[in-house]
Design a protein around this motif. Structure first.
Motif, PDB file in Angstrom:
ATOM      1  N   ARG A   5      -8.052   0.125  33.162  1.00 62.47           N
ATOM      2  CA  ARG A   5      -7.511   1.454  32.873  1.00 62.47           C
ATOM      3  C   ARG A   5      -6.743   2.004  34.068  1.00 62.47           C
ATOM      4  O   ARG A   5      -5.757   2.717  33.915  1.00 62.47           O
ATOM      5  CB  ARG A   5      -8.654   2.383  32.463  1.00 62.47           C
ATOM      6  CG  ARG A   5      -9.177   2.067  31.062  1.00 62.47           C
ATOM      7  CD  ARG A   5     -10.503   2.710  30.738  1.00 62.47           C
ATOM      8  NE  ARG A   5     -10.912   2.361  29.370  1.00 62.47           N
ATOM      9  CZ  ARG A   5     -12.154   2.464  28.904  1.00 62.47           C
ATOM     10  NH1 ARG A   5     -13.112   2.908  29.708  1.00 62.47           N
ATOM     11  NH2 ARG A   5     -12.433   2.122  27.662  1.00 62.47           N
ATOM     12  N   GLN A   6      -7.196   1.642  35.250  1.00 63.96           N
ATOM     13  CA  GLN A   6      -6.482   2.075  36.449  1.00 63.96           C
ATOM     14  C   GLN A   6      -5.116   1.410  36.541  1.00 63.96           C
ATOM     15  O   GLN A   6      -4.111   2.038  36.873  1.00 63.96           O
ATOM     16  CB  GLN A   6      -7.322   1.725  37.680  1.00 63.96           C
ATOM     17  CG  GLN A   6      -6.788   2.289  38.986  1.00 63.96           C
ATOM     18  CD  GLN A   6      -7.677   1.889  40.141  1.00 63.96           C
ATOM     19  OE1 GLN A   6      -7.627   0.756  40.595  1.00 63.96           O
ATOM     20  NE2 GLN A   6      -8.501   2.811  40.613  1.00 63.96           N
ATOM     21  N   ALA A   7      -5.077   0.099  36.216  1.00 59.83           N
ATOM     22  CA  ALA A   7      -3.813  -0.640  36.283  1.00 59.83           C
ATOM     23  C   ALA A   7      -2.905  -0.312  35.109  1.00 59.83           C
ATOM     24  O   ALA A   7      -1.681  -0.394  35.214  1.00 59.83           O
ATOM     25  CB  ALA A   7      -4.087  -2.139  36.327  1.00 59.83           C
ATOM     26  N   GLY A   8      -3.484   0.030  33.953  1.00 58.44           N
ATOM     27  CA  GLY A   8      -2.679   0.337  32.777  1.00 58.44           C
ATOM     28  C   GLY A   8      -2.156  -0.894  32.065  1.00 58.44           C
ATOM     29  O   GLY A   8      -1.327  -0.780  31.156  1.00 58.44           O
ATOM     30  N   THR A   9      -2.650  -2.076  32.429  1.00 61.72           N
ATOM     31  CA  THR A   9      -2.198  -3.310  31.787  1.00 61.72           C
ATOM     32  C   THR A   9      -3.220  -4.401  32.057  1.00 61.72           C
ATOM     33  O   THR A   9      -4.173  -4.210  32.818  1.00 61.72           O
ATOM     34  CB  THR A   9      -0.817  -3.732  32.330  1.00 61.72           C
ATOM     35  OG1 THR A   9      -0.351  -4.878  31.597  1.00 61.72           O
ATOM     36  CG2 THR A   9      -0.891  -4.097  33.799  1.00 61.72           C
ATOM     37  N   VAL A  14      -7.618 -11.437  33.308  1.00 59.44           N
ATOM     38  CA  VAL A  14      -8.271 -10.704  32.221  1.00 59.44           C
ATOM     39  C   VAL A  14      -7.227 -10.404  31.149  1.00 59.44           C
ATOM     40  O   VAL A  14      -6.222  -9.754  31.422  1.00 59.44           O
ATOM     41  CB  VAL A  14      -8.907  -9.382  32.708  1.00 59.44           C
ATOM     42  CG1 VAL A  14      -9.586  -8.668  31.543  1.00 59.44           C
ATOM     43  CG2 VAL A  14      -9.901  -9.636  33.833  1.00 59.44           C
ATOM     44  N   GLU A  15      -7.466 -10.878  29.938  1.00 60.77           N
ATOM     45  CA  GLU A  15      -6.546 -10.653  28.818  1.00 60.77           C
ATOM     46  C   GLU A  15      -7.278  -9.858  27.744  1.00 60.77           C
ATOM     47  O   GLU A  15      -8.411 -10.195  27.362  1.00 60.77           O
ATOM     48  CB  GLU A  15      -6.071 -11.980  28.233  1.00 60.77           C
ATOM     49  CG  GLU A  15      -5.112 -11.853  27.064  1.00 60.77           C
ATOM     50  CD  GLU A  15      -3.711 -11.430  27.475  1.00 60.77           C
ATOM     51  OE1 GLU A  15      -2.944 -10.975  26.597  1.00 60.77           O
ATOM     52  OE2 GLU A  15      -3.378 -11.559  28.673  1.00 60.77           O
ATOM     53  N   VAL A  16      -6.645  -8.786  27.263  1.00 65.77           N
ATOM     54  CA  VAL A  16      -7.242  -7.906  26.266  1.00 65.77           C
ATOM     55  C   VAL A  16      -6.386  -7.897  25.015  1.00 65.77           C
ATOM     56  O   VAL A  16      -5.154  -7.793  25.097  1.00 65.77           O
ATOM     57  CB  VAL A  16      -7.382  -6.469  26.823  1.00 65.77           C
ATOM     58  CG1 VAL A  16      -7.951  -5.539  25.754  1.00 65.77           C
ATOM     59  CG2 VAL A  16      -8.260  -6.455  28.064  1.00 65.77           C
ATOM     60  N   GLU A  48      -4.816  -1.835  24.127  1.00 59.59           N
ATOM     61  CA  GLU A  48      -4.235  -1.572  25.438  1.00 59.59           C
ATOM     62  C   GLU A  48      -3.387  -0.312  25.430  1.00 59.59           C
ATOM     63  O   GLU A  48      -3.405   0.470  26.388  1.00 59.59           O
ATOM     64  CB  GLU A  48      -3.389  -2.768  25.885  1.00 59.59           C
ATOM     65  CG  GLU A  48      -2.728  -2.571  27.242  1.00 59.59           C
ATOM     66  CD  GLU A  48      -1.926  -3.785  27.687  1.00 59.59           C
ATOM     67  OE1 GLU A  48      -1.061  -3.628  28.572  1.00 59.59           O
ATOM     68  OE2 GLU A  48      -2.151  -4.880  27.153  1.00 59.59           O
ATOM     69  N   GLU A  49      -2.625  -0.126  24.349  1.00 56.75           N
ATOM     70  CA  GLU A  49      -1.719   1.029  24.303  1.00 56.75           C
ATOM     71  C   GLU A  49      -2.460   2.356  24.203  1.00 56.75           C
ATOM     72  O   GLU A  49      -1.871   3.429  24.348  1.00 56.75           O
ATOM     73  CB  GLU A  49      -0.740   0.894  23.133  1.00 56.75           C
ATOM     74  CG  GLU A  49      -1.390   0.798  21.769  1.00 56.75           C
ATOM     75  CD  GLU A  49      -1.739  -0.626  21.373  1.00 56.75           C
ATOM     76  OE1 GLU A  49      -1.900  -0.878  20.160  1.00 56.75           O
ATOM     77  OE2 GLU A  49      -1.858  -1.484  22.277  1.00 56.75           O
ATOM     78  N   PRO A 555       7.674  -0.471  26.088  1.00 53.53           N
ATOM     79  CA  PRO A 555       6.207  -0.398  26.008  1.00 53.53           C
ATOM     80  C   PRO A 555       5.547  -1.408  26.936  1.00 53.53           C
ATOM     81  O   PRO A 555       6.157  -2.382  27.390  1.00 53.53           O
ATOM     82  CB  PRO A 555       5.922  -0.716  24.534  1.00 53.53           C
ATOM     83  CG  PRO A 555       7.186  -0.361  23.815  1.00 53.53           C
ATOM     84  CD  PRO A 555       8.290  -0.674  24.772  1.00 53.53           C
ATOM     85  N   ALA A 556       4.265  -1.204  27.178  1.00 54.71           N
ATOM     86  CA  ALA A 556       3.533  -2.005  28.162  1.00 54.71           C
ATOM     87  C   ALA A 556       3.562  -3.494  27.854  1.00 54.71           C
ATOM     88  O   ALA A 556       3.618  -4.321  28.756  1.00 54.71           O
ATOM     89  CB  ALA A 556       2.091  -1.512  28.252  1.00 54.71           C
ATOM     90  N   ARG A 557       3.521  -3.885  26.598  1.00 51.93           N
ATOM     91  CA  ARG A 557       3.446  -5.300  26.250  1.00 51.93           C
ATOM     92  C   ARG A 557       4.810  -5.953  26.083  1.00 51.93           C
ATOM     93  O   ARG A 557       4.899  -7.153  25.864  1.00 51.93           O
ATOM     94  CB  ARG A 557       2.650  -5.492  24.944  1.00 51.93           C
ATOM     95  CG  ARG A 557       1.237  -4.967  25.001  1.00 51.93           C
ATOM     96  CD  ARG A 557       0.403  -5.774  25.964  1.00 51.93           C
ATOM     97  NE  ARG A 557       0.205  -7.141  25.527  1.00 51.93           N
ATOM     98  CZ  ARG A 557      -0.446  -8.049  26.219  1.00 51.93           C
ATOM     99  NH1 ARG A 557      -0.912  -7.744  27.403  1.00 51.93           N
ATOM    100  NH2 ARG A 557      -0.607  -9.281  25.756  1.00 51.93           N
ATOM    101  N   SER A 558       5.858  -5.175  26.195  1.00 55.06           N
ATOM    102  CA  SER A 558       7.192  -5.730  25.960  1.00 55.06           C
ATOM    103  C   SER A 558       7.647  -6.610  27.124  1.00 55.06           C
ATOM    104  O   SER A 558       7.507  -6.233  28.285  1.00 55.06           O
ATOM    105  CB  SER A 558       8.206  -4.598  25.772  1.00 55.06           C
ATOM    106  OG  SER A 558       9.523  -5.119  25.730  1.00 55.06           O
TER     107      SER A 558
END
Length: 570
Positions: A5-9, A14-16, A48-49, A555-558
């Protein structure tokens, strides 16, 4: 979860995934990547989002069974993950601890896609398909390469240095008279694999013989040399206005003993002497002790990949204002891992002929050999760095590349000692102080790190567990894959409420400057431009986004996600 949560990704290991609609196909790519890399943790059931909160509609039992089936039926070889259902935020999620696969069985791949389309590794916080070259290296790692034993086409016996050959023959005759005393010189050289007959029956130097004893090996292999570049700042882009791009830029040719000797001299010429306090008082040392540089360079030349795929790549040595980096083609060979490095008796080489020769070949103008071939190189480096009060080196092994990073500063400087004192933790041991200093510098600590600091394995585990119990460190991963970081509420984060225009730390300043002139850069671009670590870039970006100075373009995953300055920010 606090780190995520601190990193935001996602993190590198570690894969979520949400997996609310079923097991995603991409999970198989991640299983392959973790198995081919250093292992990792897969967490299913979080979005994640939405700040990694539980995914609505997630069926933990069904996903656990589907994941277990994928590990066993869809992967070759099968992945033996430790799969559990755990409680988080009043919901159930599925976790899987995936260990690194034994090198003898790599690559692990998605069976339905085949070895060359279904093999992956980790790249940042995602999965990247292995190249054909990487798969080739994994194949060669299953056995013993013989590139250094092959005869060099077009080379002749005249390309060997006669004096070096005579000294070698004299030494082995004296050291092993039973094997060499009664043989003529050419037979000794043949028995040592310095020379051999090619397919046409012509006697030629081998690659190992040419590299150890040749007059000028680069006549046949121009890039089997060493390059050395000195930058004025902490990254390749950190150049003073009107200043030089390089402070030094050279390449070193010749046989390995000559290259090692000249590189050490060049590094010391470009570094300064600093003082540190030890038990006997104040001691003056080079920023990088000569013995440490010598061992790092010799190891790089000895253990690099010499297959035809890599003969166009030199050993690269880069000196920045804050660190020395020694990189060579080819990752660790055999069953050795990064955590094993520095352990007593730990050795494995892809170039046995060269290793055998260099233990009997002298460095120029000295009586010492290039290497001892006794697994003593890295332990020697660690001992000398501890003696000089320097941080331990960082080892980064990937399939195609091995890199040693040696920080320049003193590990326990006044600032770090003051920070440890402010933690208010009485009774910390000296090695716990060193471990906290490593974490404070942004480097994860493992059981292997503590062993390299001089502890036995069981004591290393005890001291790291004590830091976790005190609440100042957290553990990521299990068993041999465990690494320890500062707890999120302990890590020195830049304040989010700083006045506009005031950047909280050096990391933010570096990123702010890298994004000048309207540049839009990815996280990897920023790592390359600033020289900052993965976590430092993420933390700085998060704070810059919070304060409204930087915004993301996707977005974060893009895969198209970039960062740029906010036009209204000063």
């Amino acid at each position: 979860m606090a780190l995520l949560r601190q990193a935001g990704t996602d993190l590198a290991d570690v894969e979520v995934k949400a997996a609310a609609g079923g097991l995603p196909k991409s999970v198989r790519d991640t299983l392959s990547a973790f198995s081919n890399d250093r292992g990792g943790t897969l967490i299913l059931g979080l979005e994640e989002e939405h700040d990694f909160r539980p995914a609505p509609g997630f069926d933990a039992a069904r996903i656990r069974d589907a994941l277990a089936a994928a590990c066993n039926d869809d992967m070759h070889p099968p992945v033996r993950a430790e799969i559990e259902i755990v409680s988080l935020d009043h919901a159930l999620v599925v976790t899987a601890e995936v260990g690194e696969l034994d090198p003898r069985f790599k690559p692990c791949y998605v069976a339905a896609r085949g070895e060359y389309n279904g093999s992956f590794t980790r790249g940042g916080d995602g999965d990247r398909r292995l190249t054909d070259f990487e798969i080739h290296l994994l194949h060669t790692n299953r056995g013993q390469p013989d590139d250094d034993r092959q005869a060099v086409a077009e080379a002749t016996l005249a390309d060997l240095d006669p004096t070096s050959c005579q000294l070698l023959v004299a030494r082995v005759r004296q050291r092993q008279p039973g094997a060499f005393a009664g043989l003529p010189e050419d037979q000794v050289l043949r028995r040592l694999n310095v020379i051999r007959d090619d397919v046409d029956g012509v006697t030629r130097p081998t690659l190992g013989g040419l590299l150890a004893l040749g007059a000028y090996p680069q006549q046949f292999f121009p890039q089997l040399n060493v390059t050395f570049v000195v930058y004025p700042g902490i990254s390749t882009e950190d150049v003073p206005v009107g200043g030089p791009r390089f402070l030094d830029n050279r390449s070193f040719d010749g046989p390995i003993p000559v290259m090692v000797d000249e590189v050490v001299t060049a590094v010391l010429r470009n570094t300064s002497v600093r003082s540190f306090v030890d038990g006997s008082g104040r001691t003056d040392v080079y920023d990088y002790p000569a013995e440490v540089v010598r061992e790092a360079v010799a190891n790089a030349l000895l253990h690099r990949d010499y297959s035809p795929y890599s003969r166009g790549t030199p050993v690269q040595i880069t000196l920045y204002a804050d660190r020395l980096v020694v990189a060579n083609p080819g990752g660790l060979f055999g069953a050795i891992t990064e955590d094993d490095l520095g352990g007593e008796g730990v050795t494995s080489t892809r170039n046995p002929v060269l290793a055998k020769l260099l233990q009997d070949v002298r460095l120029p103008d000295t009586g010492r050999m290039v290497c001892e071939n006794r697994a003593s190189g890295i332990p020697t480096m660690l001992r000398e760095l501890r003696r000089a009060g320097s941080p331990l080196p960082e080892f980064h092994s990937r399939i195609t590349r091995f890199k040693v990073i040696m920080p320049r500063h003193s590990l326990l400087d006044d600032e770090t000692m003051a920070w440890i004192a402010d933690l208010g933790q009485p009774g910390l041991t000296p090695t716990q102080h060193l471990a906290l200093a490593e974490m404070h510098a942004g480097r994860p600590v493992t059981n292997g790190t503590m062993r390299n600091l001089g502890l036995e394995a069981h004591r290393a585990t005890t001291e790291l567990s004590d830091l976790v119990n005190r609440g100042i460190a957290v553990r990521i991963g299990e068993r041999r894959h465990a690494r320890y970081l500062l707890a999120p509420d302990v890590a020195p984060m830049p304040p989010a409420h700083e006045p506009t225009g005031q950047l909280g730390d050096d990391a933010e300043e570096l990123i702010w400057q890298a994004l000048a002139d309207g540049a839009e850069l990815s996280r990897r671009d920023l790592e390359a431009r600033t020289g900052l670590s993965y976590m430092k870039v993420l933390r700085a970006l998060k704070n810059l986004e919070i304060t409204g100075r930087v915004t993301a373009t996707a977005p974060a995953r893009s895969p198209h996600r970039r960062y740029r300055r906010v036009s209204s920010a000063p």
